[in-house]
Write a protein that holds these residues in place. Structure first.
Motif, PDB file in Angstrom:
ATOM      1  N   ILE A 192      25.859  35.904   3.958  1.00 38.69           N
ATOM      2  CA  ILE A 192      26.210  37.140   4.339  1.00 38.69           C
ATOM      3  C   ILE A 192      25.161  37.761   5.143  1.00 38.69           C
ATOM      4  N   THR A 193      25.625  38.576   6.264  1.00 37.65           N
ATOM      5  CA  THR A 193      24.643  38.973   7.410  1.00 37.65           C
ATOM      6  C   THR A 193      25.092  40.522   7.194  1.00 37.65           C
ATOM      7  N   ASP A 194      23.567  41.251   7.652  1.00 37.48           N
ATOM      8  CA  ASP A 194      23.725  42.636   7.817  1.00 37.48           C
ATOM      9  C   ASP A 194      22.418  42.975   8.847  1.00 37.48           C
ATOM     10  N   VAL A 195      22.291  44.089   8.980  1.00 35.11           N
ATOM     11  CA  VAL A 195      21.091  44.394   9.931  1.00 35.11           C
ATOM     12  C   VAL A 195      20.106  45.385   9.084  1.00 35.11           C
ATOM     13  N   SER A 196      20.327  45.426   7.883  1.00 34.79           N
ATOM     14  CA  SER A 196      19.806  46.247   6.895  1.00 34.79           C
ATOM     15  C   SER A 196      19.541  45.565   5.472  1.00 34.79           C
ATOM     16  N   ARG A 201      19.300  42.679   0.443  1.00 33.87           N
ATOM     17  CA  ARG A 201      18.389  42.634  -0.868  1.00 33.87           C
ATOM     18  C   ARG A 201      19.588  42.790  -2.225  1.00 33.87           C
ATOM     19  N   LYS A 202      20.597  43.946  -2.100  1.00 34.68           N
ATOM     20  CA  LYS A 202      21.626  44.189  -2.757  1.00 34.68           C
ATOM     21  C   LYS A 202      22.457  42.884  -3.128  1.00 34.68           C
ATOM     22  N   ALA A 203      22.654  42.197  -1.826  1.00 36.53           N
ATOM     23  CA  ALA A 203      23.504  41.094  -1.985  1.00 36.53           C
ATOM     24  C   ALA A 203      22.738  40.067  -2.703  1.00 36.53           C
ATOM     25  N   GLN A 204      21.563  39.802  -2.589  1.00 34.20           N
ATOM     26  CA  GLN A 204      20.894  38.794  -3.418  1.00 34.20           C
ATOM     27  C   GLN A 204      20.722  39.241  -4.942  1.00 34.20           C
ATOM     28  N   GLU A 205      20.501  40.423  -5.217  1.00 36.66           N
ATOM     29  CA  GLU A 205      20.689  41.004  -6.532  1.00 36.66           C
ATOM     30  C   GLU A 205      22.151  40.655  -7.241  1.00 36.66           C
ATOM     31  N   CYS A 206      23.146  40.735  -6.475  1.00 35.82           N
ATOM     32  CA  CYS A 206      24.395  40.035  -6.761  1.00 35.82           C
ATOM     33  C   CYS A 206      24.814  38.750  -6.935  1.00 35.82           C
ATOM     34  N   GLY A 207      23.760  38.056  -6.641  1.00 34.20           N
ATOM     35  CA  GLY A 207      23.954  36.622  -6.785  1.00 34.20           C
ATOM     36  C   GLY A 207      24.567  35.918  -5.288  1.00 34.20           C
ATOM     37  N   ILE A 208      24.420  36.638  -4.179  1.00 29.81           N
ATOM     38  CA  ILE A 208      24.798  35.804  -2.942  1.00 29.81           C
ATOM     39  C   ILE A 208      23.271  35.277  -2.504  1.00 29.81           C
ATOM     40  N   LYS A 209      23.427  33.973  -2.324  1.00 28.53           N
ATOM     41  CA  LYS A 209      22.344  33.251  -2.184  1.00 28.53           C
ATOM     42  C   LYS A 209      21.795  33.414  -0.763  1.00 28.53           C
ATOM     43  N   TYR A 210      22.529  33.237   0.052  1.00 29.17           N
ATOM     44  CA  TYR A 210      22.023  32.860   1.644  1.00 29.17           C
ATOM     45  C   TYR A 210      22.336  34.513   2.366  1.00 29.17           C
ATOM     46  N   ILE A 211      21.254  35.063   2.805  1.00 24.47           N
ATOM     47  CA  ILE A 211      21.220  36.180   3.700  1.00 24.47           C
ATOM     48  C   ILE A 211      20.922  36.212   5.040  1.00 24.47           C
ATOM     49  N   ALA A 212      21.106  36.786   5.891  1.00 23.62           N
ATOM     50  CA  ALA A 212      20.341  36.850   7.358  1.00 23.62           C
ATOM     51  C   ALA A 212      20.435  38.260   8.122  1.00 23.62           C
ATOM     52  N   ASN A 213      19.353  38.809   8.076  1.00 25.88           N
ATOM     53  CA  ASN A 213      19.327  40.110   9.029  1.00 25.88           C
ATOM     54  C   ASN A 213      19.401  39.590  10.448  1.00 25.88           C
ATOM     55  N   THR A 214      20.452  39.998  11.001  1.00 25.70           N
ATOM     56  CA  THR A 214      20.765  39.487  12.342  1.00 25.70           C
ATOM     57  C   THR A 214      20.333  40.414  13.439  1.00 25.70           C
ATOM     58  N   ALA A 215      19.654  41.694  12.900  1.00 28.91           N
ATOM     59  CA  ALA A 215      18.763  42.090  14.007  1.00 28.91           C
ATOM     60  C   ALA A 215      17.314  41.623  14.160  1.00 28.91           C
ATOM     61  N   GLN A 216      17.019  40.674  13.066  1.00 26.39           N
ATOM     62  CA  GLN A 216      15.773  39.965  13.052  1.00 26.39           C
ATOM     63  C   GLN A 216      15.865  38.456  13.516  1.00 26.39           C
ATOM     64  N   GLU A 217      16.961  37.912  13.234  1.00 25.50           N
ATOM     65  CA  GLU A 217      17.270  36.505  13.348  1.00 25.50           C
ATOM     66  C   GLU A 217      18.631  36.005  14.160  1.00 25.50           C
ATOM     67  N   ARG A 218      18.697  35.451  15.218  1.00 31.50           N
ATOM     68  CA  ARG A 218      19.935  35.288  15.854  1.00 31.50           C
ATOM     69  C   ARG A 218      20.905  34.644  14.964  1.00 31.50           C
ATOM     70  N   PHE A 219      22.316  34.929  15.169  1.00 28.19           N
ATOM     71  CA  PHE A 219      23.336  34.415  14.331  1.00 28.19           C
ATOM     72  C   PHE A 219      23.345  33.062  14.118  1.00 28.19           C
ATOM     73  N   GLU A 220      23.185  32.275  15.648  1.00 29.12           N
ATOM     74  CA  GLU A 220      23.382  30.936  15.557  1.00 29.12           C
ATOM     75  C   GLU A 220      22.012  30.123  14.816  1.00 29.12           C
ATOM     76  N   ASP A 221      20.930  30.971  14.800  1.00 22.52           N
ATOM     77  CA  ASP A 221      19.687  30.225  14.195  1.00 22.52           C
ATOM     78  C   ASP A 221      20.106  30.335  12.614  1.00 22.52           C
ATOM     79  N   ALA A 222      20.633  31.537  12.330  1.00 19.20           N
ATOM     80  CA  ALA A 222      21.040  31.667  10.967  1.00 19.20           C
ATOM     81  C   ALA A 222      21.973  30.764  10.452  1.00 19.20           C
ATOM     82  N   ILE A 223      23.024  30.412  11.126  1.00 20.04           N
ATOM     83  CA  ILE A 223      24.105  29.489  10.413  1.00 20.04           C
ATOM     84  C   ILE A 223      23.373  27.922  10.641  1.00 20.04           C
TER      85      ILE A 223
END
Ligand SMILES: NC(=O)c1ccc[n+]([C@@H]2O[C@H](COP(=O)([O-])OP(=O)(O)OC[C@H]3O[C@@H](n4cnc5c(N)ncnc54)[C@H](O)[C@@H]3O)[C@@H](O)[C@H]2O)c1
Ligand SMILES: [Zn+2]
Ligand SMILES: [Zn+2]
Length: 341
Positions: A192-196, A201-223
């Motif tokens: 799951i991606t977001d810029v927040s 963090r909420k996503a991880q608390e809900c059990g979603i394992k993989y996160i990427a902040n695409t304001a800090q990491e390029r989408f291509e690098d995250a995938i």
């Protein structure tokens, strides 16, 4: 009985209306006591005068937790004392999509809380065909979350997910729930991606394992980091943000599906040459059907969907208007606000 009405953009007021407990129920009607109401992005648009399809006053309340107070004489689905909610869609039953069973895209659709009066009052009457009986062990907060969960249930039913790598763009309440349903339906890895960071963090608390902040990491690098050379086979766009649909189209494995859930405030640019050349299928996903509500209720009671971290604030019914003030000043940290009646 007090009813909360948005009389014009920015102004929420209480009106005094007749209490439906004083009238006789029709054979298939159910009298509900409303305990909780959730506020979502659509409600916020109404409050800001940014919803294209409403006329004021608007009586809000389309996601709610309720208990059954009384039932008409032919009602069989629920009985007094049961916990319940109801699907807020008023459909015509006659238009071509309705006749094909696709009433979620009824050509004459009216949604309670938007084009028809919602449940922002203590007592509310609904017909049996839209009622959802839920496990009495669910809290009224959880029950109010069944509606947004049903959006996730429906979107995740739009394509085959078994064993697939999936990217969900946007980790608001809806993106979070889409990702949780995608996991529950057997996807291999879900990013799951977001810029927040707050929302991730909420996503991880809900059990979603993989996160990427695409304001800090390029989408291509995250995938690359999450899926390696396997890429991803399904994309869900749940942000309404241009960069997300651009990234999904540019990076998804050829021949695969993108499901659109996010609403774009202005028409997005989509590179149709790539859609064509890569044989990508882009599908819309609109609200839900009754079975999506029922699945949402079931997975919530089994604990397969976790909504607790998503409730970020709560207000009493009397302070309904203050909820909007808080949202205006703190949008990022307001996910689901619950109004307690
Ligand atoms: N299709 C449907 O039936 C349906 C139903 C409900 C909501 N929606 C739509 O779904 C969308 C999400 O709803 P929500 O309540 O979660 O809204 P939200 O505003 O809380 O969530 C959107 C998220 O997208 C993130 N975002 C913004 N720009 C981004 C970017 N460039 N990259 C990654 N993330 C970015 C935001 O930070 C936010 O967390 C909205 O557009 C809403 O209108 C659709
Ligand atoms: Zn909603
Ligand atoms: Zn119809």
């Amino acid at each position: 009985m007090k009813q909360a009405q948005v009389i014009k953009p920015g102004i929420l007021q209480f009106a005094e209306i007749p209490d439906p407990t004083s009238r006789v129920l029709e054979d298939h009607e159910i009298l509900l006591q409303i305990h909780t109401i959730g506020i979502c992005g659509g409600d916020i648009h109404v409050m800001h005068g940014q919803h294209p399809f409403v006329t004021y006053p608007v009586i809000q309340g389309h996601e709610y937790g309720a208990s059954v107070l009384a039932v008409g004489k032919h009602v069989t689905k629920v009985k007094p004392g049961d916990k319940a909610t109801a699907r807020p869609q008023l459909v015509c039953g006659n238009c071509p999509p309705c006749r094909k069973g696709r009433y979620n895209v009824c050509q004459n659709l009216r949604v309670q809380g938007f084009q028809a009066p919602g449940a922002a009052q203590k007592h509310f009457v609904v017909p049996e065909d839209r009622i959802i009986r839920v496990d009495n062990s669910l809290s009224y907060d959880d029950i109010a979350m069944i509606e947004p969960c049903a959006v996730g249930a429906h979107a995740s039913s739009k394509t085959d997910l078994e064993g697939k790598n999936v990217v969900v763009t946007g980790a608001g309440t809806i993106g979070n729930l889409v990702a949780q349903f995608v996991q529950a339906r057997g996807a291999k890895r879900v990013l799951i991606t977001d810029v927040s960071d707050f929302r991730l963090r909420k996503a991880q608390e809900c059990g979603i394992k993989y996160i990427a902040n695409t304001a800090q990491e390029r989408f291509e690098d995250a995938i690359k980091r999450v899926f390696g050379d396997e890429l991803f086979q399904v994309g869900f766009e749940v942000s309404g943000a241009q960069p997300c649909i651009t990234d999904l189209v540019a990076n998804i494995e050829k021949g695969c599906d993108i499901v659109l859930v996010g609403v774009f405030s202005k028409p997005p640019f989509v590179d149709l040459a790539v859609v064509d050349e890569h044989e990508i299928t882009i599908k819309g996903s609109m609200m839900y059907k009754h079975e999506d509500f029922e699945l949402a209720g079931r997975l919530l009671s089994k604990g397969e969907i976790n909504v607790k971290p998503l409730v970020t604030q709560r207000f009493s019914f009397d302070d309904f208007a203050e909820a909007y003030q808080l949202i205006d000043n703190n949008r990022e940290i307001c996910m689901k606000i619950i109004i307690n009646l």
